[in-house]
Design a protein around this motif. Structure first.
Motif: not given
Length: 144
Positions: A118-123
Motif C-alpha cells: 500500500l505504501s509503494v502504491i501511495y509513494v
C-alpha cells in the motif's frame, strides 16, 4: 509558508525539452552546517566518487555547456526522503502490529507485506512525473 531556496552551481550536460541534465560541482546543497541542512554533501562524498548529475526543470532555456544556478526549496529533500523511506517503513510497522493482533506471526508477515504494498502504491502516486508544486522541484534559476 515562505521558505528560502538552497542553490548550487552546475553545468548543463544535455537538454531535453523543458528539462536539463546538470552536473553539480559539489554534492548536496552546500547548507550542511546550517540549521535545517540535511548533511547531503557528506553522504555524496562518502558514496559517490564520480560526477553527480541530476535532471532539473530548465525553464530559463539554458544550453549545453552553460554554467547555471540550480535551486531547490529548503526542506524539500527532507520531505522527499520522508516520503520515500519513512512512509514505507511506518506502513510496514503498523501493518505488522495490526497483523500480529489478528493472526500472530503469520499475520505480522502478511500485515507488513500489505503495508509495504500500500505504501509503494501511495509513494508512486505522489511522485509521478509532473506532479507536485514546481517550486518544490529542482530547477534552474539563472545562467552564470
Amino acid at each position: 509558508m515562505n521558505e528560502e531556496n538552497s542553490t548550487i552551481q552546475a553545468v548543463v550536460r544535455s537538454v531535453d525539452g523543458d528539462q536539463a541534465l546538470v552536473e553539480v560541482e559539489q554534492g548536496g546543497c552546500g547548507r550542511c552546517h546550517e540549521k535545517g541542512g540535511c548533511g547531503g554533501q557528506h553522504l555524496t562524498q562518502m558514496f559517490c566518487s564520480g560526477p553527480k548529475t541530476y535532471r532539473v526543470d530548465n525553464l530559463v532555456a539554458a544550453s549545453v555547456g552553460e554554467r547555471v544556478t540550480v535551486a531547490i526549496a529548503a526542506g524539500s529533500v527532507r520531505r522527499t526522503a520522508n516520503l520515500a523511506y519513512g512512509v514505507p517503513l511506518l506502513s510496514m510497522l503498523v501493518g505488522a502490529a495490526l497483523g500480529t493482533q489478528i493472526g500472530g506471526d503469520l499475520g505480522a508477515v502478511l500485515g507488513a507485506g500489505g503495508g509495504l504494498v500500500l505504501s509503494v502504491i501511495y509513494v508512486r502516486f505522489r511522485s509521478r512525473d509532473g506532479s507536485g508544486n514546481f517550486t518544490q522541484r529542482p530547477h534552474i534559476i539563472s545562467r552564470s
